[in-house]
Design a protein around this motif. Sequence first.
Motif, PDB file in Angstrom:
ATOM      1  N   GLY A  47       0.788  -1.228   0.000  1.00 39.96           N
ATOM      2  CA  GLY A  47       0.000   0.000   0.000  1.00 39.96           C
ATOM      3  C   GLY A  47       0.815   1.269   0.000  1.00 39.96           C
ATOM      4  O   GLY A  47       1.800   1.406  -0.742  1.00 39.96           O
ATOM      5  N   PRO A  48       0.431   2.243   0.835  1.00 41.56           N
ATOM      6  CA  PRO A  48       1.095   3.552   0.849  1.00 41.56           C
ATOM      7  C   PRO A  48       2.554   3.495   1.277  1.00 41.56           C
ATOM      8  O   PRO A  48       3.284   4.471   1.075  1.00 41.56           O
ATOM      9  CB  PRO A  48       0.273   4.359   1.856  1.00 41.56           C
ATOM     10  CG  PRO A  48      -1.044   3.673   1.915  1.00 41.56           C
ATOM     11  CD  PRO A  48      -0.756   2.220   1.706  1.00 41.56           C
ATOM     12  N   LEU A  49       2.986   2.386   1.876  1.00 44.07           N
ATOM     13  CA  LEU A  49       4.386   2.264   2.266  1.00 44.07           C
ATOM     14  C   LEU A  49       5.294   2.042   1.055  1.00 44.07           C
ATOM     15  O   LEU A  49       6.507   2.220   1.156  1.00 44.07           O
ATOM     16  CB  LEU A  49       4.553   1.109   3.258  1.00 44.07           C
ATOM     17  CG  LEU A  49       3.828   1.269   4.596  1.00 44.07           C
ATOM     18  CD1 LEU A  49       4.019   0.023   5.452  1.00 44.07           C
ATOM     19  CD2 LEU A  49       4.318   2.503   5.344  1.00 44.07           C
ATOM     20  N   ASN A  50       4.717   1.651  -0.046  1.00 45.55           N
ATOM     21  CA  ASN A  50       5.492   1.437  -1.265  1.00 45.55           C
ATOM     22  C   ASN A  50       5.590   2.773  -2.003  1.00 45.55           C
ATOM     23  O   ASN A  50       4.799   3.087  -2.894  1.00 45.55           O
ATOM     24  CB  ASN A  50       4.809   0.380  -2.133  1.00 45.55           C
ATOM     25  CG  ASN A  50       5.654  -0.003  -3.346  1.00 45.55           C
ATOM     26  OD1 ASN A  50       6.580   0.709  -3.734  1.00 45.55           O
ATOM     27  ND2 ASN A  50       5.327  -1.126  -3.954  1.00 45.55           N
ATOM     28  N   LEU A  51       6.557   3.590  -1.608  1.00 47.01           N
ATOM     29  CA  LEU A  51       6.664   4.946  -2.153  1.00 47.01           C
ATOM     30  C   LEU A  51       6.911   4.966  -3.662  1.00 47.01           C
ATOM     31  O   LEU A  51       6.337   5.822  -4.359  1.00 47.01           O
ATOM     32  CB  LEU A  51       7.755   5.718  -1.417  1.00 47.01           C
ATOM     33  CG  LEU A  51       7.490   5.972   0.073  1.00 47.01           C
ATOM     34  CD1 LEU A  51       8.644   6.768   0.682  1.00 47.01           C
ATOM     35  CD2 LEU A  51       6.173   6.699   0.281  1.00 47.01           C
ATOM     36  N   PRO A  52       7.742   4.075  -4.225  1.00 48.24           N
ATOM     37  CA  PRO A  52       7.902   4.103  -5.683  1.00 48.24           C
ATOM     38  C   PRO A  52       6.585   3.860  -6.425  1.00 48.24           C
ATOM     39  O   PRO A  52       6.328   4.480  -7.456  1.00 48.24           O
ATOM     40  CB  PRO A  52       8.914   2.981  -5.951  1.00 48.24           C
ATOM     41  CG  PRO A  52       9.703   2.893  -4.686  1.00 48.24           C
ATOM     42  CD  PRO A  52       8.701   3.145  -3.595  1.00 48.24           C
ATOM     43  N   ARG A  63       1.092   6.996  -9.161  1.00 52.04           N
ATOM     44  CA  ARG A  63      -0.364   7.189  -9.183  1.00 52.04           C
ATOM     45  C   ARG A  63      -0.789   8.449  -9.931  1.00 52.04           C
ATOM     46  O   ARG A  63      -1.764   8.421 -10.692  1.00 52.04           O
ATOM     47  CB  ARG A  63      -0.905   7.183  -7.755  1.00 52.04           C
ATOM     48  CG  ARG A  63      -0.899   5.802  -7.119  1.00 52.04           C
ATOM     49  CD  ARG A  63      -1.725   5.765  -5.861  1.00 52.04           C
ATOM     50  NE  ARG A  63      -1.804   4.407  -5.321  1.00 52.04           N
ATOM     51  CZ  ARG A  63      -2.537   4.070  -4.272  1.00 52.04           C
ATOM     52  NH1 ARG A  63      -3.250   5.002  -3.632  1.00 52.04           N
ATOM     53  NH2 ARG A  63      -2.571   2.816  -3.852  1.00 52.04           N
ATOM     54  N   PRO A  64      -0.099   9.587  -9.742  1.00 54.61           N
ATOM     55  CA  PRO A  64      -0.499  10.765 -10.541  1.00 54.61           C
ATOM     56  C   PRO A  64      -0.324  10.542 -12.039  1.00 54.61           C
ATOM     57  O   PRO A  64      -1.091  11.086 -12.842  1.00 54.61           O
ATOM     58  CB  PRO A  64       0.424  11.872 -10.023  1.00 54.61           C
ATOM     59  CG  PRO A  64       0.885  11.417  -8.694  1.00 54.61           C
ATOM     60  CD  PRO A  64       0.961   9.932  -8.779  1.00 54.61           C
ATOM     61  N   GLU A 118       4.455  18.952 -14.771  1.00 51.13           N
ATOM     62  CA  GLU A 118       4.901  18.897 -16.162  1.00 51.13           C
ATOM     63  C   GLU A 118       5.307  17.489 -16.565  1.00 51.13           C
ATOM     64  O   GLU A 118       5.072  17.072 -17.703  1.00 51.13           O
ATOM     65  CB  GLU A 118       6.043  19.897 -16.369  1.00 51.13           C
ATOM     66  CG  GLU A 118       5.573  21.343 -16.290  1.00 51.13           C
ATOM     67  CD  GLU A 118       6.721  22.329 -16.141  1.00 51.13           C
ATOM     68  OE1 GLU A 118       7.049  22.982 -17.153  1.00 51.13           O
ATOM     69  OE2 GLU A 118       7.271  22.431 -15.037  1.00 51.13           O
ATOM     70  N   TRP A 119       5.912  16.746 -15.644  1.00 51.76           N
ATOM     71  CA  TRP A 119       6.186  15.326 -15.909  1.00 51.76           C
ATOM     72  C   TRP A 119       4.882  14.598 -16.222  1.00 51.76           C
ATOM     73  O   TRP A 119       4.786  13.849 -17.196  1.00 51.76           O
ATOM     74  CB  TRP A 119       6.840  14.669 -14.699  1.00 51.76           C
ATOM     75  CG  TRP A 119       8.292  14.928 -14.461  1.00 51.76           C
ATOM     76  CD1 TRP A 119       8.832  15.952 -13.732  1.00 51.76           C
ATOM     77  CD2 TRP A 119       9.398  14.143 -14.910  1.00 51.76           C
ATOM     78  NE1 TRP A 119      10.202  15.841 -13.704  1.00 51.76           N
ATOM     79  CE2 TRP A 119      10.575  14.741 -14.414  1.00 51.76           C
ATOM     80  CE3 TRP A 119       9.506  12.985 -15.671  1.00 51.76           C
ATOM     81  CZ2 TRP A 119      11.842  14.225 -14.662  1.00 51.76           C
ATOM     82  CZ3 TRP A 119      10.768  12.457 -15.929  1.00 51.76           C
ATOM     83  CH2 TRP A 119      11.919  13.074 -15.428  1.00 51.76           C
ATOM     84  N   HIS A 120       3.873  14.810 -15.352  1.00 55.01           N
ATOM     85  CA  HIS A 120       2.601  14.091 -15.517  1.00 55.01           C
ATOM     86  C   HIS A 120       1.933  14.461 -16.835  1.00 55.01           C
ATOM     87  O   HIS A 120       1.486  13.586 -17.596  1.00 55.01           O
ATOM     88  CB  HIS A 120       1.656  14.410 -14.355  1.00 55.01           C
ATOM     89  CG  HIS A 120       2.232  14.137 -13.012  1.00 55.01           C
ATOM     90  ND1 HIS A 120       1.808  14.801 -11.876  1.00 55.01           N
ATOM     91  CD2 HIS A 120       3.213  13.286 -12.613  1.00 55.01           C
ATOM     92  CE1 HIS A 120       2.498  14.369 -10.840  1.00 55.01           C
ATOM     93  NE2 HIS A 120       3.354  13.454 -11.256  1.00 55.01           N
ATOM     94  N   ALA A 121       1.857  15.762 -17.119  1.00 54.17           N
ATOM     95  CA  ALA A 121       1.137  16.222 -18.301  1.00 54.17           C
ATOM     96  C   ALA A 121       1.823  15.778 -19.586  1.00 54.17           C
ATOM     97  O   ALA A 121       1.163  15.330 -20.537  1.00 54.17           O
ATOM     98  CB  ALA A 121       0.995  17.741 -18.267  1.00 54.17           C
ATOM     99  N   LEU A 122       3.153  15.910 -19.639  1.00 56.13           N
ATOM    100  CA  LEU A 122       3.856  15.534 -20.857  1.00 56.13           C
ATOM    101  C   LEU A 122       3.766  14.029 -21.092  1.00 56.13           C
ATOM    102  O   LEU A 122       3.566  13.579 -22.229  1.00 56.13           O
ATOM    103  CB  LEU A 122       5.313  15.977 -20.794  1.00 56.13           C
ATOM    104  CG  LEU A 122       6.154  15.635 -22.033  1.00 56.13           C
ATOM    105  CD1 LEU A 122       5.562  16.266 -23.291  1.00 56.13           C
ATOM    106  CD2 LEU A 122       7.599  16.079 -21.845  1.00 56.13           C
ATOM    107  N   THR A 123       3.908  13.247 -20.035  1.00 55.68           N
ATOM    108  CA  THR A 123       3.783  11.796 -20.187  1.00 55.68           C
ATOM    109  C   THR A 123       2.418  11.435 -20.747  1.00 55.68           C
ATOM    110  O   THR A 123       2.294  10.604 -21.661  1.00 55.68           O
ATOM    111  CB  THR A 123       4.002  11.098 -18.836  1.00 55.68           C
ATOM    112  OG1 THR A 123       5.330  11.372 -18.374  1.00 55.68           O
ATOM    113  CG2 THR A 123       3.822   9.589 -18.954  1.00 55.68           C
ATOM    114  N   ALA A 124       1.368  12.056 -20.214  1.00 62.52           N
ATOM    115  CA  ALA A 124       0.017  11.767 -20.690  1.00 62.52           C
ATOM    116  C   ALA A 124      -0.143  12.144 -22.160  1.00 62.52           C
ATOM    117  O   ALA A 124      -0.755  11.407 -22.950  1.00 62.52           O
ATOM    118  CB  ALA A 124      -1.003  12.497 -19.830  1.00 62.52           C
ATOM    119  N   ARG A 125       0.397  13.293 -22.554  1.00 55.58           N
ATOM    120  CA  ARG A 125       0.296  13.724 -23.958  1.00 55.58           C
ATOM    121  C   ARG A 125       1.019  12.754 -24.879  1.00 55.58           C
ATOM    122  O   ARG A 125       0.529  12.430 -25.969  1.00 55.58           O
ATOM    123  CB  ARG A 125       0.891  15.120 -24.130  1.00 55.58           C
ATOM    124  CG  ARG A 125       0.059  16.252 -23.561  1.00 55.58           C
ATOM    125  CD  ARG A 125       0.762  17.592 -23.779  1.00 55.58           C
ATOM    126  NE  ARG A 125       0.909  17.917 -25.195  1.00 55.58           N
ATOM    127  CZ  ARG A 125       1.730  18.853 -25.651  1.00 55.58           C
ATOM    128  NH1 ARG A 125       2.507  19.538 -24.809  1.00 55.58           N
ATOM    129  NH2 ARG A 125       1.792  19.107 -26.951  1.00 55.58           N
TER     130      ARG A 125
END
Length: 236
Positions: free
Chosen positions: A31-36, A41-42, A190-197
Amino acid sequence: MARPPSARRPSAAVLLLHGGAETGPAAPLPGPLNLPAMRMRPFARSVAGATGVAAGGVLVRTVRYAYRGWNGPREDPLHDAVRALDALGREAGEIPVVLVGHSMGARAALRAAGHPLVRGVVGLAAWCPDDDPVDQLADRDVVLLHSTRDRITSPRAAQLLTARARLAGARSCLVAIRGSDHAMVRRAGEWHALTARIVAGLLGPGPLPGPVADALGLPPDAPAVDGTLDLDLLGA
């Protein structure tokens, strides 16, 4: 579980592969203990929004690891990725898949790209050892995103991999992200948005950023620098 007769068969899928350690023979934390895993998730949410998951056409899944690390010649996350792809094929049929991996997960994604379902790889702060093979990347789209200040994995090694991949028959490029870090905390949005694009562009729901599309069209012998883009100049 069998798919209900009325359910729409997905047209494509995205598999997310989180980071890990060079050596880690224990099971990942839950669960949340798995930081990587939490870090991805985002990306899952952004990719889902960009590819129209709500309409039922694209699956977004996360690869589950048996162990925390790569573990030398065992290459544990690579085998986890292949098993996830095989399971996806049994569930959804021969649909195109884009792998999105961070750090160790990006290395696993690049290595698993020879699977017949894989159409492309988006590698985030990818771990790219100089002696890793690239022949499996032939006829795949490979886009690497890397902070210029990464102190955990080498942006230079990632850049060189894109050139080796082109010579092997891949369509590849690297987007350099200035002022960020390996964990993708700085400039996270910006990482999230560019990856999604990029994922949407590779799978078809949306266009690729123009400079990325141009870089993927470079000839096989183009030098590494020609396929390197600056995030801050993509809008221009």
